[in-house]
Scaffold this active site. Structure first.
Site, PDB file in Angstrom:
ATOM      1  N   HIS A   1      35.315  57.372 -72.258  1.00  0.00           N
ATOM      2  CA  HIS A   1      34.824  56.118 -71.685  1.00  0.00           C
ATOM      3  C   HIS A   1      35.606  55.734 -70.434  1.00  0.00           C
ATOM      4  O   HIS A   1      35.052  55.150 -69.498  1.00  0.00           O
ATOM      5  CB  HIS A   1      34.903  54.999 -72.724  1.00  0.00           C
ATOM      6  CG  HIS A   1      33.766  55.021 -73.700  1.00  0.00           C
ATOM      7  ND1 HIS A   1      33.154  53.877 -74.169  1.00  0.00           N
ATOM      8  CD2 HIS A   1      33.116  56.052 -74.293  1.00  0.00           C
ATOM      9  CE1 HIS A   1      32.182  54.203 -75.007  1.00  0.00           C
ATOM     10  NE2 HIS A   1      32.150  55.517 -75.108  1.00  0.00           N
TER      11      HIS A   1
ATOM     12  N   ASP B   1      35.639  69.816 -86.138  1.00  0.00           N
ATOM     13  CA  ASP B   1      34.737  70.916 -86.473  1.00  0.00           C
ATOM     14  C   ASP B   1      33.445  70.816 -85.674  1.00  0.00           C
ATOM     15  O   ASP B   1      33.245  69.907 -84.884  1.00  0.00           O
ATOM     16  CB  ASP B   1      34.436  70.947 -87.978  1.00  0.00           C
ATOM     17  CG  ASP B   1      33.790  69.663 -88.475  1.00  0.00           C
ATOM     18  OD1 ASP B   1      32.982  69.076 -87.728  1.00  0.00           O
ATOM     19  OD2 ASP B   1      34.081  69.241 -89.599  1.00  0.00           O
TER      20      ASP B   1
ATOM     21  N   GLY C   1      36.066  56.910 -62.977  1.00  0.00           N
ATOM     22  CA  GLY C   1      36.929  58.077 -63.104  1.00  0.00           C
ATOM     23  C   GLY C   1      38.067  57.836 -64.071  1.00  0.00           C
ATOM     24  O   GLY C   1      38.209  56.761 -64.654  1.00  0.00           O
TER      25      GLY C   1
ATOM     26  N   VAL D   1      33.658  55.829 -66.275  1.00  0.00           N
ATOM     27  CA  VAL D   1      33.535  54.618 -65.457  1.00  0.00           C
ATOM     28  C   VAL D   1      34.710  54.564 -64.483  1.00  0.00           C
ATOM     29  O   VAL D   1      35.857  54.467 -64.893  1.00  0.00           O
ATOM     30  CB  VAL D   1      33.522  53.349 -66.328  1.00  0.00           C
ATOM     31  CG1 VAL D   1      33.409  52.102 -65.455  1.00  0.00           C
ATOM     32  CG2 VAL D   1      32.374  53.399 -67.338  1.00  0.00           C
TER      33      VAL D   1
END
Length: 306
Positions: A70, A233, A76, A74
């Site tokens: 996140h 996994d 970078g 936004v």
């Protein structure tokens, strides 16, 4: 009801997002060993504190990985998602897609330990990138190299979190969204988040999960991918293939030839290439639109602009 941001969902998210954003990566100025002279104990300190925290709360590994994503998507990878809101500004973490982020205290604790060792040297953006890597490694996930040298951004605006890919997007919307950024069908990504369920998904699975919480319960965490709550996994692919994802964007993967082919490959081969793909993609993702050199700042506290 709050669905747990499980690790296997995030692995697909972060594997694909790196491919998506490969053309937008700007890693100039980042390098391995960036703090070799200015903070030689950095990675040891980060690894130690992160290991201590994740050993006590392994379910926070996935949220920390999601937080890194996140942040990078936004403005970078500039640590802007870590900044608190003020009376004059609603920061990114107040944006709807970020309301479910968890693990900020771990970043604060790691930053405090790094500041004790090397005051005013290491950015919060670099710390977040290292913590995400070390948290995944702590739960037996892969260990990828993290080039360092990011600087912290000074701008964090809640409304900009709306640019994160929506979990409600169908395949046509995803194509349009990423095409607007010069990205093609191969670049499609699934973003884990809150949203309504897709009517094309397994009709028994969602009611089962909802039955685990009372209608007004917004705090209980429920695994979206049972069995992968604290493990790394490729089980997400198997669940999507069975239509046991939760969101429109999960189902969207099966509506495109290229993305469905990758899902089927990993589901049927038990993730034969997944670990290697993931490591490579994480390196790429961590370089998105970074601030380096004299840009930005080195925050003394990750929640506050200097």
């Amino acid at each position: 009801m709050a669905y747990q941001n499980n690790l296997s969902s995030l692995t697909l998210l972060l594997l694909l997002v790196a491919f998506i954003l490969a053309n937008n990566v700007n890693g100039d100025g980042l390098k391995l060993g960036f703090y070799e002279k200015t903070c030689p104990k950095l990675e040891a300190v980060v690894q130690k504190i992160t290991a201590e925290k994740i050993s006590l709360a392994p379910s926070l590994a996935a949220p920390l990985l999601r937080m890194h994503f996140h942040d990078c998507f936004v403005r970078g990878c500039d640590g802007s998602v870590l900044i608190d809101s003020t009376k004059n500004n609603q920061a990114e973490k107040a944006g709807f897609p970020n309301l479910s982020l968890r693990g900020f205290q771990i970043i604060d604790d790691v930053k405090a330990a790094v500041e004790d060792a090397c005051p005013g040297v290491v950015s919060c953006a670099d710390i977040l990138a290292l913590v995400a890597r070390d948290a995944i490694y702590q739960i037996k996930g892969p260990y990828w190299p993290v080039p360092l040298g990011r600087r912290d951004g000074r701008i964090s605006i809640a409304s900009e979190s709306a640019t994160l890919p929506s979990p409600l997007a169908n395949i046509a919307q995803l194509k349009a969204t990423f095409a607007s950024k010069g990205l093609n069908v191969k670049d499609l990504v699934v973003l884990s988040g809150k949203g309504d369920t897709d009517p094309s998904l397994d009709s028994d699975y969602v009611p089962y999960l909802k039955s685990l919480c009372k209608p007004t319960d917004t705090t209980t965490l429920v695994e979206m991918d049972p069995g992968s709550f604290t493990t790394f996994d490729e089980n997400y692919y198997t669940n999507v293939l069975k239509r046991r994802g939760l969101f429109v964007s999960d189902a969207a993967l099966l509506n495109d030839y290229e993305t469905s082919a990758y899902v089927k490959l990993q589901a049927q081969s038990h993730g034969s290439t997944f670990m290697k793909d993931f490591e490579e993609s994480m390196v790429k993702m961590g370089q998105i639109e970074v601030l380096t050199g004299s840009a930005g700042e080195i925050r003394r506290h990750c929640r506050l602009i200097n």
